[in-house]
Design a protein around this motif. Structure first.
Motif, short mmCIF file in Angstrom:
data_model
loop_
_atom_site.label_atom_id
_atom_site.label_comp_id
_atom_site.label_asym_id
_atom_site.label_seq_id
_atom_site.Cartn_x
_atom_site.Cartn_y
_atom_site.Cartn_z
N ARG A 39 0.86 -1.19 0.00
CA ARG A 39 0.00 0.00 0.00
C ARG A 39 0.89 1.23 0.00
N LEU A 40 0.46 2.24 -0.70
CA LEU A 40 1.17 3.51 -0.74
C LEU A 40 0.55 4.42 0.31
N PHE A 41 1.38 4.91 1.24
CA PHE A 41 0.91 5.78 2.30
C PHE A 41 2.01 6.74 2.71
N ARG A 42 1.63 7.80 3.42
CA ARG A 42 2.62 8.74 3.97
C ARG A 42 3.15 8.16 5.27
N THR A 43 4.46 8.20 5.44
CA THR A 43 5.05 7.66 6.65
C THR A 43 5.00 8.67 7.79
N MET A 50 9.96 13.61 6.81
CA MET A 50 10.65 14.87 7.00
C MET A 50 9.66 16.03 6.98
N ILE A 51 8.89 16.17 5.93
CA ILE A 51 7.92 17.26 5.83
C ILE A 51 6.51 16.68 6.00
N CYS A 52 6.06 15.94 5.02
CA CYS A 52 4.73 15.33 5.10
C CYS A 52 4.78 13.81 5.06
N VAL A 72 5.68 12.03 2.36
CA VAL A 72 5.41 11.53 1.01
C VAL A 72 6.62 10.75 0.48
N CYS A 73 7.80 11.31 0.57
CA CYS A 73 9.00 10.64 0.06
C CYS A 73 9.29 9.36 0.84
N GLY A 74 9.08 9.39 2.14
CA GLY A 74 9.27 8.19 2.95
C GLY A 74 8.31 7.08 2.55
N GLY A 75 7.07 7.44 2.26
CA GLY A 75 6.08 6.46 1.82
C GLY A 75 6.40 5.87 0.46
N ILE A 76 6.85 6.72 -0.45
CA ILE A 76 7.24 6.24 -1.78
C ILE A 76 8.45 5.31 -1.66
N ALA A 77 9.39 5.67 -0.79
CA ALA A 77 10.58 4.84 -0.60
C ALA A 77 10.21 3.48 -0.03
N ARG A 116 14.22 11.50 -1.63
CA ARG A 116 14.24 12.93 -1.31
C ARG A 116 15.18 13.70 -2.25
N VAL A 117 16.36 13.14 -2.49
CA VAL A 117 17.31 13.80 -3.40
C VAL A 117 16.74 13.87 -4.81
N ALA A 118 16.12 12.79 -5.26
CA ALA A 118 15.51 12.78 -6.59
C ALA A 118 14.39 13.81 -6.68
#
Length: 64
Positions: A3-7, A13-15, A17-22, A33-35
Motif C-alpha cells: 500500500r502507498l501511504f505517507r510515513t 521529513m515534511i509530510c 510523502v518521500c518516505g512512503g514512496i521509498a 528525497r534527493v531525486a
C-alpha cells in the motif's frame, strides 16, 4: 499487499510523502528525497505534485 501511504516518525521529513514512496519501492528515503529535490528545483516537476500527493495519500496510522 503493498500500500502507498505517507510515513510517520523518523522516515517523515515534511509530510512523509518521500518516505512512503521509498517504502513502497523498497529503497532508501534519502534517495527519493534527493531525486525529488533534483526534479523540483530546475522546474521539471511542479511542487504542486508533492502537495497533491500529501493531500491524497493516507497516513500510515490511518491504515492500521
Amino acid at each position: 499487499m503493498k500500500r502507498l501511504f505517507r510515513t510517520e516518525g523518523p522516515d517523515a521529513m515534511i509530510c512523509g510523502v518521500c518516505g512512503g514512496i521509498a517504502r513502497y519501492f523498497g529503497v532508501d528515503p534519502t534517495i527519493v528525497r534527493v531525486a525529488t529535490v533534483l526534479l523540483v528545483v530546475p522546474g521539471g516537476m511542479s511542487l504542486w505534485v508533492y502537495i497533491i500527493a500529501a493531500l491524497i495519500m493516507p497516513r500510515e496510522s490511518s491504515l492500521y
